[in-house]
Structure formats: C-alpha cells, structure tokens
Design a protein around this motif. Structure first.
Motif, short mmCIF file in Angstrom:
data_model
loop_
_atom_site.label_atom_id
_atom_site.label_comp_id
_atom_site.label_asym_id
_atom_site.label_seq_id
_atom_site.Cartn_x
_atom_site.Cartn_y
_atom_site.Cartn_z
N ALA A 260 28.11 66.56 -3.57
CA ALA A 260 28.59 67.65 -2.73
C ALA A 260 29.08 68.82 -3.58
O ALA A 260 28.84 69.99 -3.28
N ARG B 189 26.04 70.51 -4.95
CA ARG B 189 25.33 71.24 -3.89
C ARG B 189 26.06 72.53 -3.55
O ARG B 189 25.44 73.58 -3.35
N ASP B 190 27.39 72.48 -3.54
CA ASP B 190 28.19 73.68 -3.28
C ASP B 190 27.92 74.78 -4.30
O ASP B 190 28.07 75.96 -4.01
N GLN B 191 27.59 74.36 -5.50
CA GLN B 191 27.31 75.33 -6.56
C GLN B 191 25.84 75.74 -6.56
O GLN B 191 25.36 76.36 -7.49
N LEU C 263 37.56 70.28 -7.38
CA LEU C 263 36.39 70.38 -6.49
C LEU C 263 36.19 69.06 -5.75
O LEU C 263 35.87 69.04 -4.56
N GLN D 143 38.12 68.43 -2.63
CA GLN D 143 37.64 69.10 -1.40
C GLN D 143 36.52 68.33 -0.71
O GLN D 143 36.06 68.71 0.36
N HIS D 144 36.04 67.28 -1.36
CA HIS D 144 34.85 66.58 -0.82
C HIS D 144 35.05 65.08 -0.72
O HIS D 144 34.10 64.32 -0.87
#
Ligand code: AMP
Length: 636
Positions: A99, A102-104, A217, A220-221
């Motif tokens: 995740a 993928r966010d990046q 990070l 957050q996931h």
C-alpha cells in the motif's frame, strides 16, 4: 520413490509434459494456453498466457491451510533482534508495504531498487513489489555508491527502498550517505526513497521532498488490502545484476510463472523440504541464493524461512547450530567458505547442539573441496549436497536430488544434471563434445528450462551475444565454467572460462575491479587476477602501474599507496571487491601486440608455470612480477 534417470530423461525428451505437471505445484489465476513457446530461439517463454503472481504463491495461498504457522523467523545476532511472522502476519506486513509503494505511484512494470541489510522489511519490500507486479532489483548492501549508481542507471527505478544502516561484526554501517552519493552520481535517480529507520544511525536526517520514513507511512496503512496484480507468466518479476567479462554488470531478468514453477519443483525434488518444515539459508537477499532460497522458494513451498543477520562465528561459532536446534531446521543451505571458516574454529562448537532435525546441508556458490565436505559431513552426521548453479539460472543445474532418488555422492562433485537441463561439455576450440574425464566448457542446450534468465534487462542483443554466441557449431548457452564428467556420469566443476573471480562464493569481474582501481589518480594501468585462497576459494590480487614512481620511493610510501588503492576499491565497488594484495610495478607483462598476459600473471601468483611466453614483449616486466610475488610470499 522415482528413479532419477527416468525423471531426467522424461524432462529432456518430453519437456512440455514434464513442466506442465510441475506447474500444478503453484496457483494460476488463469491457466496457461501453451507450456512452451520457443519460436524465437534462444528466447524462451514458459506457460504462455498463464496468469499468476509470486507474492500470492508465496503468501496468500497459505492463508487457508497454515495461517498461524511461522512463515518468517528473523534473527539478528548483530542487534540482538528476534522476531517471527506467521503467514497471516506476513500477509498483513506485505499488504502494508504494498500500500505504501502503491501510494507513491509504484505499479506494474515499474522498477524498485531495494538496497537493504538483512531485516524483515527487505523481504516484505520484495514481496510487496511482486504483489504489485513491480520489478524489484535488490542491490547487495555491501556494494558502494558507484556500484549502486550503475545499477540505478540501468534499471531506472522510480523508487528506492533502503534502511538507515546495516550492521556487520558489531559495527553499524550507515547507508544514508552511500545512498545520497549514489543518487548524486546517477543520471536517472529515483524520485522517492523509502527509508526503514532501524535507529542505528542516530544522526540520520531525511532529504525533504525525496526521503520518506517507512514507519510513519506504514502506520497509515495498518489494515490495507492490496490485491495481487496478475502477471502473464513471461512478464518480469525481478532484475538481479551480476558480473561478467566487461566492466558493466548485466541485469539478469527473471520471468514470473517459470520462476515460480522452477522454485516450487526444486523445493520438492532437490531441497526435499516439506510444507510446514523449516529452511535456513545463510546467504543475503542481495544474491540469487537469497532471492530463491531465503525468500521465494521456501515460502512458495509453505515452509518457515529463517532470515539471519550476522556472521557464522558471532557470538560464538556454534550460533548456526544453536539456531538449527532451537528452530528445528530441516533443510540448511550455506556456502563452502562459511564452512571453511567454521572448520578453523575449535571442534567443540559443532557438538554443543542437537542437530538431528537437519536432513541435508546444501552448499553452493563456489567449488566445494573434498576435505571441507568430508569434515562437515562427519561432524554433523548429515548429508552434504553440493549444488552448482548461477545467478542466471536461478536454481541448480547440477545437484544431488534426494527428493527424487537418494544417489551415492562423490565428494568434490555437485553430482548429476538436474531435470530440465540438457547439458553438454564442449571442446573450447572445436565445439565438439569431449570424452569421459576430458575438460570442456559446460553448456546448456536450449530451450533453457523454466526459471532461468529470460534476457538481459533492456538488452536482448547482449543476452544473445554474451551467452549464446560462444560456439559456431551449435546454439548453446555457455555457463562460462570448465567441467569434466567421469565414467559414472558425475560432473566436476573446474573454474571459470572467463575473467570472473569467485571470492567466498561472490562473483566479481576483473574488469570492474580494474576500472575501480583506475579511478585512483596515480594509477596508470592495472591488471587484476583471482588467486587461489585456502579460505575464500579465490582472492583478488592487483598489479598496478604507478604514474609517478617518485611517490613510491620508500617502503612506507609503497605501503601508503597500496592502502590508497584498496580504499579506492572500497569506495568505488565495496569492500567485498578489495584486493587482498596490491603489487606496485612499473610495467605489466604484455604481448608484442599489447595484449595483457593475464593467465601468466595468475599462474605466477599461484606459483605455477606461466606457460608460453614467446610472445612476451619485454622480459623485464615479468621479472618485476616474479620479484614482487617472491617478496609478498616471504612476508605472508
Ligand atoms: P553466481 O552467479 O554469483 O552465483 O556465481 C556462479 C558461479 O559460481 C558459477 O558459474 C561457478 O563458477 C561458481 N559456482 C557456483 N556453484 C558452484 C559449485 N557448487 N561448485 C563449483 N562452482 C560453483
């Protein structure tokens, strides 16, 4: 139990039927339409049209049957950290990492450089890339900035994953400045760097706009779910750089479906590991052994894998056997050099622990000498299985295969051809097959079996020219190794045909080291050779011509200069490539046409006959080399 000869013959005579059966060992999201596409030799595609995912096969697939079984056990004797992850926990961690990536913006086909020490997050990052269909390229954490930059520029990653520091022998090795320098040196630096902060580099600061702290990070996931991206079997899973004859490392490109099947089959037939059992591979994720047999192989097979950070002799030389006993290791994989290191320790350490759970000890990466094999086999009372393979093949070419049939072993031989590998020994000059006990170049008749490299990253021409253009008589893949086969069919590996040096199982290119040394401002020219070494198999020896001889007028100045040259290699390539000895000379032995007599240099350094010297241009050059070696031997 099956019979090796029948299995082997079947794999060569009916490859499609053979591999179709092996393909049942992994999950396919969509079945393949065709087992093999060899319409464009030597390029080979396995399981055409099949959709699968390495991360699904290594992790998700086991959630139904073994969610609470340990998947990964992490042991760091460097930091004292120990942790373990069940398949359920591993699944959660990999989803979190995926995740974050993928966010990046990381998605299918994107490259991600992973420059990490041996920490669980390195495995999570690899599996997360595989989950997203991204192509990871793990760079060994011991490589220096310039090596890292070369690989970055070839792979052109959008993102890099790294850690604050590595640890070796109790010393912290901060990565941050190495990464900064590599990104400064590279023409195509990644835009983002995800950093796992281990708290080992207190002074580390993040570069604004580029560096991201993984822990925040991840927070957050925590409940993230990222669906695996299904890849067509031939789509790339990863790139792994390896050294060859030129100064530029080659990016070995691995497919997805073929690799999954090859590993699953090897876990069963070669490593004879059963789901639910434990495997301990002492390599590093930066090498192919780490990819195949720390991360993907054991997990695909539903086994617990042990990830170890540390040396074999700290806190004491019994540490590995302690791990074997405590974690009930059934299958262990290490290198001959590591065993030779242990052999130098007091014997009592070998008998402190009950290792009866261990069935087989696999050793690979470099020739396994008979005394070492015999010593460890007698001491542990386990079978030693020498297996021979390369970064390019991803899994063994020659090995004992106890999962198929227990065969008598001959010490010094990695045994027989593994199913799928159609081997020949060819005469270097004529290309004809050599006879029993005659030395030849070991080649594989294509198509290469599943799991082997599909090409050189971004350079199909280099793939064909490097590996398939060595013999005019027939299209064959060259391993670049000399070998013999005895009257009973056992193979013996005799060493490389090219200028590759194998130090402690790590492949180093002489040209790469020469280029690194040439970066020193006072070195005009240099020749690097591999010299036999009792512990590491081979050691790097350099013969360097200084530009300004006045700088080496005294013994102190010579010693200073030698150290400077070594430091240059540390900086350019990394300490693993550091020469064991640098000889400073004023000229190198060359032929009249200017060709370096490398083989003669190597022979002299090993105390052998330098061979035919009729083409030598200036005999004085050789006298200098002889004198330098004699002096070195006296002081050794
Ligand atoms: P690498 O690609 O770094 O794993 O290096 C592969 C090379 O290591 C091979 O081409 C061989 O020269 C050597 N090698 C690997 N395994 C063995 C083995 N079991 N016996 C002898 N040489 C080996």
């Amino acid at each position: 139990m099956a019979n090796y000869q029948d299995v082997y013959r079947n794999s060569i005579d009916n490859p499609e039927a053979f591999w179709a059966e092996q393909a049942n060992l992994v999950d396919w999201h969509k079945p393949f339409d065709k087992v093999l596409d060899y319409s464009r030799p030597p390029f080979t595609k396995w399981f055409v049209g099949g959709l699968t995912n390495l991360c699904h096969n290594a992790v998700d697939r086991h959630l139904a049957t073994r969610p609470e079984q340990k998947a990964l056990v992490y042991i760091s004797v460097e930091t004292g950290a120990e942790s373990s992850y069940t398949f359920r926990e591993l699944h959660a961690e990999v989803n979190r990492f995926a995740a974050v990536l993928r966010d990046q913006g990381v998605g299918k086909g994107d490259r991600v450089i992973i420059y990490m020490p041996m920490i669980p997050e390195a495995a999570f990052a690899m599996l997360a890339c595989a989950r997203l269909g991204a192509v990871h390229s793990v760079v060994f954490g011991g490589f220096a900035s310039a090596s890292l930059a070369t690989r970055i520029d070839d792979a052109r990653p959008g993102l890099m994953v790294t850690a604050g520091a590595g640890m070796r022998g109790g010393k912290s090795i901060p990565y941050k400045h190495l990464v900064d320098e590599a990104l400064r040196l590279s023409a195509h630096p990644p835009q983002k760097v995800v950093i796992v902060n281990r708290g080992l580099d207190k002074g580390m600061s993040l570069t604004a706009g580029r560096d991201l702290d993984y822990a925040s990070l991840r927070d957050q996931h925590m409940d993230a779910r990222v669906d695996p991206v299904w890849l067509e079997s031939s789509e790339p899973s990863y790139i792994l750089y390896t050294s060859g004859t030129t100064g530029k490392p080659k990016g070995v490109q691995r497919d997805t479906g073929g690799y999954a099947v090859a590993l699953a089959a090897s876990m069963r037939h070669i490593y004879a590991g059963r789901p639910g059992e434990t495997m301990f591979t002492t390599s590093d994720i930066g090498w192919v052994v780490g990819h195949s047999y720390i991360v993907y192989g054991p997990l695909i097979n539903g086994m617990t894998t042990i990830m170890y950070e540390g040396l074999p002799i700290r806190p004491d030389p019994a540490i590995w056997w302690k791990i074997v006993e405590e974690h009930k290791v059934n299958v262990m994989f290490s290198s001959p050099t590591a065993i030779r290191v242990l052999k130098k320790q007091p014997a009592e350490y070998l008998h402190k622990h009950d290792v009866s759970c261990l069935r087989n000890l696999y050793l690979a990466g470099e020739p396994l000498d008979e005394p070492t094999a015999r010593w460890i086999s007698d001491a542990l009372k386990v079978s030693i299985i020498d297996n021979y393979w390369q970064t390019e093949t991803g899994w063994p070419i020659l090995s004992g295969m106890p999962g198929i049939e227990e065969q008598p072993r001959k010490f010094g031989s990695p045994g027989f051809p593994v199913y799928g590998f159609n081997l020949k020994l060819l005469h270097e000059g004529t290309g004809r097959e050599v006879g029993v006990n005659e030395k030849g170049v070991l080649v594989v008749v294509p198509p290469l079996p599943p799991g082997c490299l599909s090409t050189v990253w971004g350079d199909d021409k280099r793939f064909v020219n490097t590996y398939f253009s060595n013999f005019e008589t027939e299209l064959v893949y060259s391993t670049f190794d000399w070998a013999t086969r005895d009257e009973d069919g056992y193979y013996f590996i005799l060493g490389r045909t090219d200028d590759v040096i194998n130090v402690a199982g790590h492949r180093l290119g002489t040209r790469e080291i020469e280029e690194a040394i040439s970066a020193h401002p006072n070195i005009a020219e240099v020749a690097v050779v591999g010299v036999q070494d009792g512990l590491k198999g081979q050691a790097v020896m350099a013969f360097a011509v200084v530009k300004d001889a006045s700088r080496i007028a005294t013994p102190e100045a010579i010693s200073r200069m030698e150290k400077e040259v070594m430091a240059t290699v540390d900086k350019e390539l990394g300490a693993i490539a550091r020469p064991a000895k640098v000889h400073l000379v004023t000229m190198l032995p060359k032929t009249r046409s200017g060709k370096l007599l490398r083989r003669s240099l190597q022979a002299l350094a090993e105390g052998r006959d330098p061979g035919d010297l009729t083409t030598l241009d200036d005999p004085a050059s050789l006298d200098q080399i002889r004198a330098a070696i004699a002096q070195w031997q006296e002081t050794k």
